[in-house]
Motif scaffolding. Structure first.
Motif, PDB file in Angstrom:
ATOM      1  N   ARG B  38      24.108   4.461   8.499  1.00  0.00           N
ATOM      2  CA  ARG B  38      22.772   3.294   9.265  1.00  0.00           C
ATOM      3  C   ARG B  38      22.783   4.039  10.842  1.00  0.00           C
ATOM      4  N   ALA B  39      24.078   4.140  11.023  1.00  0.00           N
ATOM      5  CA  ALA B  39      24.050   5.293  12.437  1.00  0.00           C
ATOM      6  C   ALA B  39      22.728   6.220  12.467  1.00  0.00           C
ATOM      7  N   VAL B  40      22.131   6.849  11.602  1.00  0.00           N
ATOM      8  CA  VAL B  40      21.031   7.608  12.141  1.00  0.00           C
ATOM      9  C   VAL B  40      19.908   6.798  11.947  1.00  0.00           C
ATOM     10  N   HIS B  41      19.794   5.880  11.148  1.00  0.00           N
ATOM     11  CA  HIS B  41      18.790   4.506  10.881  1.00  0.00           C
ATOM     12  C   HIS B  41      18.527   3.688  11.936  1.00  0.00           C
ATOM     13  N   ASP B  42      19.665   3.693  12.613  1.00  0.00           N
ATOM     14  CA  ASP B  42      19.758   2.495  14.024  1.00  0.00           C
ATOM     15  C   ASP B  42      18.749   3.556  15.264  1.00  0.00           C
ATOM     16  N   GLU B  43      18.834   4.696  15.164  1.00  0.00           N
ATOM     17  CA  GLU B  43      18.780   5.469  16.021  1.00  0.00           C
ATOM     18  C   GLU B  43      17.384   6.502  16.349  1.00  0.00           C
ATOM     19  N   SER B  44      17.452   6.594  14.268  1.00  0.00           N
ATOM     20  CA  SER B  44      16.120   6.644  14.076  1.00  0.00           C
ATOM     21  C   SER B  44      16.155   7.994  14.095  1.00  0.00           C
ATOM     22  N   ALA B  45      16.775   8.697  14.812  1.00  0.00           N
ATOM     23  CA  ALA B  45      17.121  10.037  15.072  1.00  0.00           C
ATOM     24  C   ALA B  45      18.352  10.571  15.534  1.00  0.00           C
ATOM     25  N   LEU B  46      19.797  11.302  14.857  1.00  0.00           N
ATOM     26  CA  LEU B  46      20.665  11.730  15.271  1.00  0.00           C
ATOM     27  C   LEU B  46      20.979  13.048  15.018  1.00  0.00           C
ATOM     28  N   SER B  47      22.240  13.670  16.198  1.00  0.00           N
ATOM     29  CA  SER B  47      22.583  15.113  16.143  1.00  0.00           C
ATOM     30  C   SER B  47      23.716  14.380  15.233  1.00  0.00           C
ATOM     31  N   CYS B 115       4.296  -5.110   1.198  1.00  0.00           N
ATOM     32  CA  CYS B 115       5.218  -3.776   1.431  1.00  0.00           C
ATOM     33  C   CYS B 115       5.438  -3.951   1.448  1.00  0.00           C
ATOM     34  N   VAL B 116       6.176  -2.044   1.361  1.00  0.00           N
ATOM     35  CA  VAL B 116       6.828  -0.696   1.128  1.00  0.00           C
ATOM     36  C   VAL B 116       7.946  -0.459   2.005  1.00  0.00           C
ATOM     37  N   VAL B 117       8.625  -0.935   2.617  1.00  0.00           N
ATOM     38  CA  VAL B 117       9.319  -0.087   3.322  1.00  0.00           C
ATOM     39  C   VAL B 117      10.155   1.413   3.418  1.00  0.00           C
ATOM     40  N   ASP B 118       9.897   2.630   4.026  1.00  0.00           N
ATOM     41  CA  ASP B 118      11.253   3.312   3.813  1.00  0.00           C
ATOM     42  C   ASP B 118      13.225   3.111   4.951  1.00  0.00           C
ATOM     43  N   LEU B 119      13.696   4.021   4.426  1.00  0.00           N
ATOM     44  CA  LEU B 119      14.848   3.966   5.251  1.00  0.00           C
ATOM     45  C   LEU B 119      15.764   4.441   6.284  1.00  0.00           C
ATOM     46  N   ALA B 120      13.734   4.671   6.720  1.00  0.00           N
ATOM     47  CA  ALA B 120      13.660   4.453   8.603  1.00  0.00           C
ATOM     48  C   ALA B 120      13.128   3.125   8.564  1.00  0.00           C
ATOM     49  N   GLY B 121      13.439   2.662   7.940  1.00  0.00           N
ATOM     50  CA  GLY B 121      12.247   1.367   8.852  1.00  0.00           C
ATOM     51  C   GLY B 121      10.820   1.172   8.771  1.00  0.00           C
ATOM     52  N   THR B 122      10.153   2.524   8.515  1.00  0.00           N
ATOM     53  CA  THR B 122       8.856   2.254   8.793  1.00  0.00           C
ATOM     54  C   THR B 122       7.774   1.496   7.933  1.00  0.00           C
ATOM     55  N   ASP B 123       7.296   0.880   7.728  1.00  0.00           N
ATOM     56  CA  ASP B 123       6.161   0.175   6.678  1.00  0.00           C
ATOM     57  C   ASP B 123       5.329   1.009   6.006  1.00  0.00           C
ATOM     58  N   ARG B 124       5.423   2.123   4.865  1.00  0.00           N
ATOM     59  CA  ARG B 124       4.817   3.039   4.222  1.00  0.00           C
ATOM     60  C   ARG B 124       3.205   2.440   3.756  1.00  0.00           C
ATOM     61  N   VAL B 125       3.221   1.662   3.116  1.00  0.00           N
ATOM     62  CA  VAL B 125       2.459   0.811   1.769  1.00  0.00           C
ATOM     63  C   VAL B 125       2.243  -0.399   2.326  1.00  0.00           C
ATOM     64  N   ARG B 126       1.048  -0.883   2.830  1.00  0.00           N
ATOM     65  CA  ARG B 126       0.624  -2.482   2.702  1.00  0.00           C
ATOM     66  C   ARG B 126      -0.514  -2.872   2.100  1.00  0.00           C
ATOM     67  N   LEU B 127      -0.256  -4.376   1.267  1.00  0.00           N
ATOM     68  CA  LEU B 127      -1.534  -4.495   0.241  1.00  0.00           C
ATOM     69  C   LEU B 127      -1.383  -5.769   0.848  1.00  0.00           C
ATOM     70  N   THR B 128      -2.706  -6.346   1.224  1.00  0.00           N
ATOM     71  CA  THR B 128      -2.515  -7.920   1.662  1.00  0.00           C
ATOM     72  C   THR B 128      -3.781  -8.547   0.844  1.00  0.00           C
ATOM     73  N   GLU B 129      -4.174  -9.723   0.491  1.00  0.00           N
ATOM     74  CA  GLU B 129      -4.604 -10.336  -0.633  1.00  0.00           C
ATOM     75  C   GLU B 129      -5.109 -11.649  -0.055  1.00  0.00           C
ATOM     76  N   HIS B 130      -6.577 -11.796   0.486  1.00  0.00           N
ATOM     77  CA  HIS B 130      -6.259 -13.759   1.278  1.00  0.00           C
ATOM     78  C   HIS B 130      -7.248 -13.663  -0.410  1.00  0.00           C
ATOM     79  N   LEU B 131      -6.611 -14.839  -0.415  1.00  0.00           N
ATOM     80  CA  LEU B 131      -6.677 -16.623  -2.193  1.00  0.00           C
ATOM     81  C   LEU B 131      -6.765 -17.216  -1.577  1.00  0.00           C
ATOM     82  N   ASP B 132      -7.048 -18.094  -2.181  1.00  0.00           N
ATOM     83  CA  ASP B 132      -6.213 -19.345  -2.326  1.00  0.00           C
ATOM     84  C   ASP B 132      -4.990 -19.794  -3.738  1.00  0.00           C
ATOM     85  N   ASN B 133      -4.169 -19.860  -3.178  1.00  0.00           N
ATOM     86  CA  ASN B 133      -3.067 -20.112  -4.849  1.00  0.00           C
ATOM     87  C   ASN B 133      -2.821 -21.143  -4.656  1.00  0.00           C
ATOM     88  N   ARG B 134      -3.545 -21.796  -4.034  1.00  0.00           N
ATOM     89  CA  ARG B 134      -3.264 -23.682  -4.301  1.00  0.00           C
ATOM     90  C   ARG B 134      -4.199 -23.817  -5.715  1.00  0.00           C
TER      91      ARG B 134
END
Lengths: 419, 419
Positions: B38-47, B115-134
């Motif tokens: 979590r420390a590495v995650h929160d700081e993005s990079a840490l020695s 969307c798929v997010v990696d361990l760094a919290g980065t958005d790595r895959v995003r698919l969006t479809e506009h359609l009428d779900n009603r």
């Protein structure tokens, strides 16, 4: 947010015996003294065996702790045999009816109420004065409240009760000991704790100064409802509304007040009903207070809006007698309350909404219209009248008692600090 | 309420290596592995030294834990020397860009976003479809969302990412894996987790079944804002509003969601603006949605209410060009938003109100009128425009990313369970 802790900005001035550096064992004992005292408080009366079962401490430990609490005057033991033999079956520990206590002072728009609560949570002294606090500057109002509190402290002393602190319940935005704003009193940035404290000290030059805390009156009324509302009514997640000249509110989540980012949460009286409605003393227009506050209710029922509590009693009498105008005024206010409450319920999803202040007695005429709106306007579908979620507060739910009880809870949390 | 814990009703099906009975030491190590990750995650990079300073663990302990996290694929180390000598000054630990990840699926009224997010919290895959779900029954909508999620999982796998769970973000009242009510979709008692899960399993018969959780979409968007909004904007106590076809909301207190007694808090879209206003799909009348939802906004600007996101883009274009009708529609909606928000602020006293969804881009035209109302109607006096409390959400504040990030946070909380 833990109300077992001392939340107030003024530290208790009653000096606790200083903890020795070898604090570990002492700290544990202090903690366990509080455990036993709270167990007895919560159950009203408990045998030593019962206290052991409830706290998870051994019977021997409880006996030693109970003895110390008895000697220090926090507990008494009933049914003790003449031989002085303590702890035999049949004797019960109860909170002492004398000694440490708490004082609460509610300063509202048209009344001041003081109460002293003992370690059992019982209301032992109560003084209430109906008067118009709008006609005097804040310093005068607080000095009068201090005179009143001094009288209550005298009465308490006659009963052998010694409040260890005073908590003020104030109608408005309260933070860090001051009233930031109380529209109905016309107060702005009033250093209420300090003014009250100084006035009380002048009245009791030979007594030790008492720590003074403060909070919004609806917050303290909500806590009184939580602590004293009775086990059958107990909910941990509710919205509390108090109808007075102002309409106050408080949110309780998981048994604790939700204070907001600056301590100003719960101001339901200033939720907008009609953006172009009548001016409100807060500077906005069309706030709930202008439709369901005491003045609006009396006025729309054809009574003098300044008739105070006698006016509310007359309104109730007329409603009971079937007076059309009174019933209409109450139904209108109930409808408006229901509409605003539905919004608050959609936002906050409480288990119940508790109506206190003048709404408590007016409930039979407010509730039907309010419940009609709540039922149709709440998305969750959980607010049909048969679910009983809209409730009148218990008689216990008043701000002065909540304030006094908060002081008592500090004693329960660390009795030695007050021994 | 702690979102580092697994809140979902479906337990992770990825079996963790069973803990030995001598669990104490193992438990401590698991806990410390999470601390370092979590420390590495929160700081993005840490020695390694930085991780030691941040966690309070010794340098040696951190090195051993980091090595294990590297071997298990949760961390990578940059700047490692050719000799394979690890941990020399200058090398940095970063979250792995492959391996464990989280997937989020937002099913809204007129779009689905995965969307798929990696361990760094980065958005790595995003698919969006506009359609009428009603236009389709719930089962069909969720099956389509599962097909869509399967495609995203395939893309993620190509990048070496393996989501360990899926979180659904749904527009309505969500509890225990089901949508209790979603007025704009016309859903009632839809077992969304189960339906989605079954559909996904059929699409991926040879893959292990993924645990599926769910929550209200505004809740997850608010968490995304909290987690990814950026340190300069960070507030822990805010009200989040998302403008879509529905208007959703969420309350965050002390960095955690305020869920309400039944999990239904935050439904600001159904706060009443005018009790006799237009019918709302929730069964009430005159709800905020009817004045400031996407359909109402487009309609009152003279656009086709069903024009969807292209319609919103056109509205923005017209506002920018000074079109009177567009500006009038936005000012009216802003005023109504401000009136309702002033009530919510008086009740809840947040530090900020964050506007997401279509409000984010429409902010320049909504904000002036909304701020005017907030300033005059908020009792605390804290809401003048110069205080900057009414904010557009960051780009990060979307529900699918919040959903995916919640899954990732479960990995961070106990990496060995996913190793």
């Amino acid at each position: 947010m833990d109300d077992m802790d001392d939340h107030s900005t003024t530290p208790p001035s009653h000096p606790a015996p200083p903890l020795a550096p070898k604090a570990d064992k002492d700290t544990v004992r202090r903690h366990n003294l509080s455990l036993v005292l709270r167990a007895v408080h919560d159950e009203s009366a408990l045998s030593r065996a019962g206290a052991a079962a409830r706290t998870g401490l051994t019977r021997a430990a409880v006996s030693s702790l109970a003895d110390q609490l008895i000697r220090a005057g926090f507990l008494t033991e009933s049914g003790k045999s003449f031989s002085g033999q303590a702890g035999r079956p049949g004797t019960m520990l109860t909170p002492a009816r004398t000694g440490a206590a708490g004082a609460g002072v509610e300063v509202n728009v048209d009344y001041v109420s003081v109460c002293v609560v003992d370690l059992a949570g019982t209301d032992r002294v109560r003084l209430t004065e109906h008067l118009d606090n709008r006609s005097e500057p804040a310093a005068g109002v607080l000095a009068r409240a201090a005179r009143f509190a001094a009288r209550a402290l005298d009465s308490a002393a006659e009963q052998g009760l010694h409040p260890v602190g005073v908590e003020l319940a104030l109608p408005g935005l309260v933070s860090q000991g001051a009233v930031r704003q109380a529209p109905n009193l016309g107060w702005n940035q009033v250093e209420a704790e300090e003014m009250f404290s100084r006035a009380l000290l002048l009245l009791r030059p030979n007594s030790p100064s008492l720590p003074v805390g403060s909070d919004n009156e609806a917050n303290l009324a909500a806590l009184a409802e939580l602590w004293f509302g009775g086990p059958d009514r107990r909910v941990d997640h509710f919205l509390y509304l108090t109808g007075e000249i102002g309409v106050g509110g408080a949110l309780v989540v998981g048994g604790e007040l939700l204070r907001g980012a600056h301590g100003f949460a719960g101001e339901i009286g200033h939720v907008v009903v009609d953006p172009d409605g009548p001016e409100c003393r807060c500077g906005s227009r069309g706030c709930l207070e202008q439709y369901a506050g005491q003045l609006a209710l009396l006025r729309s029922a054809g009574l003098d809006e300044n008739a105070g509590i006698p006016g509310v009693t007359e309104l109730e009498r007329r409603a009971r007698a079937g007076d059309e105008r009174a019933l209409g005024a109450l139904a209108d206010a109930g409808r408006t309350l229901g509409i605003v409450l539905s919004g608050a319920v959609n936002l906050f999803d409480p288990d119940a909404v508790v109506l206190g202040g003048i709404y408590r007695t007016l409930m039979p005429w407010l509730a039907p219209a309010a419940e009609h709106e709540l039922t149709r306007r709440t998305v969750s579908g959980l607010w049909a009248p048969e679910n009983g979620r809209l409730r009148a507060s218990s008689l216990a739910g008043d701000a002065a008692r909540g304030a006094a009880a908060r002081v008592v809870r500090r004693v329960l949390a660390d009795p030695l600090a007050y021994g």
